[in-house]
Scaffold this active site. Structure first.
Site, short mmCIF file in Angstrom:
data_model
loop_
_atom_site.label_atom_id
_atom_site.label_comp_id
_atom_site.label_asym_id
_atom_site.label_seq_id
_atom_site.Cartn_x
_atom_site.Cartn_y
_atom_site.Cartn_z
N ARG A 1 0.82 -1.22 0.00
CA ARG A 1 0.00 0.00 0.00
C ARG A 1 0.85 1.26 0.00
O ARG A 1 0.42 2.29 -0.52
CB ARG A 1 -0.99 -0.03 1.16
CG ARG A 1 -1.96 -1.19 1.04
CD ARG A 1 -3.07 -1.24 2.05
NE ARG A 1 -2.75 -0.82 3.39
CZ ARG A 1 -3.64 -0.51 4.31
NH1 ARG A 1 -4.93 -0.59 4.04
NH2 ARG A 1 -3.27 -0.14 5.52
N GLU B 1 2.72 -5.74 13.83
CA GLU B 1 1.71 -5.70 14.87
C GLU B 1 1.28 -7.11 15.27
O GLU B 1 0.85 -7.36 16.38
CB GLU B 1 0.45 -4.95 14.40
CG GLU B 1 0.67 -3.52 13.96
CD GLU B 1 1.07 -3.39 12.50
OE1 GLU B 1 0.18 -3.25 11.65
OE2 GLU B 1 2.28 -3.45 12.21
#
Length: 170
Positions: free
Chosen positions: A58, A95
């Site tokens: 992205r 994460e």
């Protein structure tokens, strides 16, 4: 422009307990995408950059447009096995796991003025790894710009030495 209305929350993606920020509605709106890119280009010019560095996937969506509009070179940071020439590799924390990223050994030059572009800042693991790769080449990190900062996932002073900018903060 209120960019938040173009970013949707997707619960439990990619894994249970994660709320994913879906930027595809923003990309699907020509005015919102143009506004986002234009804001990032202003920052890049303000920072005097000559190179844009960005991670897949992205980050590429914004960075290639920003590099083009700002008249900068564009250096890719990719997952293992995606770059065809000799690479430098670094492992980092995500994460929700670990990852590796790579950069071509000869893409950055000593003294390059780099702005790193990415879509979302979460915990900062990917960005820390990119910074490590850029510094290995003795390039200067003039700034970091994100579409969105998930500020609740990291310390407020994270990356402050690079004068980070985000178009949105959650």
């Amino acid at each position: 422009m209120d960019l938040k209305k173009y970013i949707y929350d997707v619960e439990n993606f990619p894994i249970e307990g994660v709320t994913f920020k879906d930027i595809t509605p923003l990309l699907n709106d020509a005015q919102a995408f143009k506004y986002s890119v234009d804001q990032m280009v202003e920052y890049v010019k303000e920072k005097g950059a000559n190179v844009i560095v960005a991670p897949e996937a992205r980050g590429f969506l914004f960075a290639s447009a920003v590099a083009y509009a700002a008249g900068c070179r564009f250096v890719l940071v990719r997952k293992p096995g995606k770059l065809p020439r000799e690479v430098k590799d670094v492992e980092y924390e995500l994460e929700y796991g670990k990852g590796h990223i790579q950069i071509h050994k000869d893409d950055l030059k000593k003294g390059d003025k780099v702005v790193i572009v990415d879509d979302v800042l979460a915990t900062g693991g990917t960005m820390k790894a990119i910074i490590e790769l850029v510094k290995e080449d003795e390039a200067n990190i003039n700034g970091i710009v994100f579409l969105a900062d998930l500020s609740f996932l990291h310390e407020p002073e994270l990356f402050e030495e690079y004068d980070p900018r985000s178009l949105l903060t959650y």
